[in-house]
Motif scaffolding. Structure first.
Motif, PDB file in Angstrom:
ATOM      1  N   THR A 171      20.881  19.700  12.168  1.00  0.00           N
ATOM      2  CA  THR A 171      21.153  19.826  13.610  1.00  0.00           C
ATOM      3  C   THR A 171      20.627  18.652  14.427  1.00  0.00           C
ATOM      4  O   THR A 171      21.100  18.423  15.534  1.00  0.00           O
ATOM      5  N   ALA A 172      19.618  17.925  13.900  1.00  0.00           N
ATOM      6  CA  ALA A 172      19.055  16.843  14.712  1.00  0.00           C
ATOM      7  C   ALA A 172      18.377  15.786  13.855  1.00  0.00           C
ATOM      8  O   ALA A 172      17.874  16.069  12.764  1.00  0.00           O
ATOM      9  N   TYR A 214      15.525  12.476  14.417  1.00  0.00           N
ATOM     10  CA  TYR A 214      14.561  11.852  15.321  1.00  0.00           C
ATOM     11  C   TYR A 214      14.164  10.506  14.733  1.00  0.00           C
ATOM     12  O   TYR A 214      13.652  10.454  13.614  1.00  0.00           O
ATOM     13  N   PHE A 260      23.478  18.492  24.876  1.00  0.00           N
ATOM     14  CA  PHE A 260      24.085  19.794  24.547  1.00  0.00           C
ATOM     15  C   PHE A 260      25.416  19.923  25.303  1.00  0.00           C
ATOM     16  O   PHE A 260      26.452  20.300  24.740  1.00  0.00           O
ATOM     17  N   TYR A 307      18.643  23.648   8.829  1.00  0.00           N
ATOM     18  CA  TYR A 307      18.550  25.075   8.521  1.00  0.00           C
ATOM     19  C   TYR A 307      19.207  25.300   7.173  1.00  0.00           C
ATOM     20  O   TYR A 307      20.108  24.546   6.790  1.00  0.00           O
ATOM     21  N   HIS A 352      13.541  26.717  10.817  1.00  0.00           N
ATOM     22  CA  HIS A 352      14.195  25.526  10.251  1.00  0.00           C
ATOM     23  C   HIS A 352      13.217  24.672   9.444  1.00  0.00           C
ATOM     24  O   HIS A 352      12.014  24.924   9.426  1.00  0.00           O
ATOM     25  N   PHE A 365      28.037  17.792  23.714  1.00  0.00           N
ATOM     26  CA  PHE A 365      28.530  18.405  22.473  1.00  0.00           C
ATOM     27  C   PHE A 365      29.571  19.470  22.800  1.00  0.00           C
ATOM     28  O   PHE A 365      30.622  19.544  22.177  1.00  0.00           O
ATOM     29  N   LYS A 366      29.264  20.297  23.807  1.00  0.00           N
ATOM     30  CA  LYS A 366      30.172  21.399  24.165  1.00  0.00           C
ATOM     31  C   LYS A 366      31.494  20.915  24.733  1.00  0.00           C
ATOM     32  O   LYS A 366      32.515  21.559  24.580  1.00  0.00           O
ATOM     33  N   PHE A 399      25.686  17.461  11.486  1.00  0.00           N
ATOM     34  CA  PHE A 399      25.117  17.120  12.799  1.00  0.00           C
ATOM     35  C   PHE A 399      26.211  17.056  13.872  1.00  0.00           C
ATOM     36  O   PHE A 399      26.013  17.441  15.021  1.00  0.00           O
ATOM     37  N   LYS A 444      22.359  22.993   6.979  1.00  0.00           N
ATOM     38  CA  LYS A 444      23.039  22.627   8.232  1.00  0.00           C
ATOM     39  C   LYS A 444      22.094  21.726   9.027  1.00  0.00           C
ATOM     40  O   LYS A 444      21.073  22.201   9.544  1.00  0.00           O
ATOM     41  N   ILE A 457      21.532  28.098   5.702  1.00  0.00           N
ATOM     42  CA  ILE A 457      22.273  29.298   6.089  1.00  0.00           C
ATOM     43  C   ILE A 457      23.264  29.633   4.982  1.00  0.00           C
ATOM     44  O   ILE A 457      24.092  28.785   4.623  1.00  0.00           O
ATOM     45  N   ASN A 463       8.754  18.517  18.952  1.00  0.00           N
ATOM     46  CA  ASN A 463       7.828  19.655  19.025  1.00  0.00           C
ATOM     47  C   ASN A 463       8.605  20.886  18.559  1.00  0.00           C
ATOM     48  O   ASN A 463       9.338  21.478  19.351  1.00  0.00           O
ATOM     49  N   PRO A 464       8.495  21.273  17.292  1.00  0.00           N
ATOM     50  CA  PRO A 464       9.283  22.414  16.817  1.00  0.00           C
ATOM     51  C   PRO A 464       9.010  23.671  17.639  1.00  0.00           C
ATOM     52  O   PRO A 464       7.899  23.847  18.159  1.00  0.00           O
ATOM     53  N   LEU A 465      10.012  24.543  17.735  1.00  0.00           N
ATOM     54  CA  LEU A 465       9.888  25.777  18.530  1.00  0.00           C
ATOM     55  C   LEU A 465       8.676  26.602  18.105  1.00  0.00           C
ATOM     56  O   LEU A 465       7.980  27.176  18.954  1.00  0.00           O
ATOM     57  N   CYS A 476      16.019  17.578  11.165  1.00  0.00           N
ATOM     58  CA  CYS A 476      15.811  19.007  11.338  1.00  0.00           C
ATOM     59  C   CYS A 476      17.023  19.719  10.731  1.00  0.00           C
ATOM     60  O   CYS A 476      18.155  19.358  11.032  1.00  0.00           O
TER      61      CYS A 476
END
Lengths: 196, 196
Positions: free
Chosen positions: A69-70, A72, A138, A60, A91, A141-142, A172, A67, A62, A79-81, A58
């Motif tokens: 991000t994931a 699989y 998440f 983007y 994306h 990561f933070k 990533f 970029k 920009i 399941n894309p947004l 996945c």
């Protein structure tokens, strides 16, 4: 191909032959070549994916820059947004390798759920697991430094480091390709010192 | 209190009086004082939360320092990872404000699902939405600068900026409290220049 999906599902429920046949009849398995773009920024889509074999990415674009991000890989689902909010995708989704995927949408799921209600229970439980795991990733990561993120990945998904290009991996991990390269060299030197 | 939950659910399904009564009978509403710790690192728990009123905070203690990773406010739900993987929690959950919560677990959900199967459909759909949103938020975090993250938050959850302490917000945005303070000042100066 079906067997890989049934193996995965059998961790949660014992499937009957009738259930297996109903899934096989939907002919939801698709093969894609490395580099195939499954979803583009700006597109509408209702398609969800489960990876039997291969790797999806996945990303983007920009300010003209990719970029990632994931990723699989086997037994992971995406399941894309745009499939849940009905809006245009922000994306891209592409195959990093030749891939075999289960391709489905809400309509196909409903056919199965109506026939076999316990599949809906299974999907709910799987989804709750994925949600909790996604939030924990998440959090990780933070709360981690880039170096810790890399070391965690080395532990949790060592295959990924061999399977995807370095520039995608760097993005990533939230760092530049140069930083990733320096970090890998430093870690290699340190581990050879420790081994000596 | 029930009405807030029913209002939220009515966006997805029209509920019968019988269904409302079954939920009310479970007496799943709880009030907590600001500062209450609902879950500690190292604890086992099967409890999930839905916020009727108030604000929950998820945080880790790493090297003696608190790292806030998430806030949950009105109509948001939190299923900690320990509730799905059966292991000890790695994080804390605390009330940032006096809060009214729906408190449930898998056993209580099953009672409701057995009686009203369409609640399971609802939960599956909600969970799929939350999963896609959670992943999109993670993507946004990875692809944004700290300043963009702050500006996005200003747009998407402006209330949060008033409701939670600055040091928690900073950690949530992945920056230090000093950086957040400098950033806020810079943005205020810029917007007053633009307004002049």
């Amino acid at each position: 191909m079906e067997e890989k999906l049934f193996d995965y599902l059998s961790k949660y429920i014992e499937m009957t032959d009738e259930e297996k046949k109903a899934i096989t009849d939907l002919t939801i398995f698709r093969k894609y070549k490395k580099g195939t773009i499954l979803l583009k920024e700006g597109q509408y889509s209702d398609t969800c994916y489960f990876v039997i074999k291969g790797c999806l990415r996945c990303y983007y674009i920009i300010d003209g820059e990719e970029k990632t991000t994931a990723f699989y890989t086997e037994s992971e689902s995406l399941n894309p947004l745009c499939t849940v909010n009905g809006q245009r995708s922000e994306h891209f989704v592409a195959c990093v390798e030749d891939s075999i995927l289960v391709v489905s949408n809400a309509e196909m799921e409903e056919i199965i759920f109506r026939k076999f209600p316990r599949f809906e229970t299974l999907c709910r439980i799987l989804c709750e697991e994925l949600l909790a795991k996604s939030r924990a990733e998440f959090d990780e990561f933070k709360t981690s430094s880039p170096e810790q993120r890399y070391l965690n990945l080395l532990q949790s998904r060592p295959d990924l480091l061999q399977r995807v290009p370095q520039y995608q991996l760097a993005s990533f991990l939230g760092i530049t390709a140069q930083s990733l390269s320096r970090m890998r060299n430093r870690i290699m030197v340190e581990s050879s010192h420790n081994a000596a």
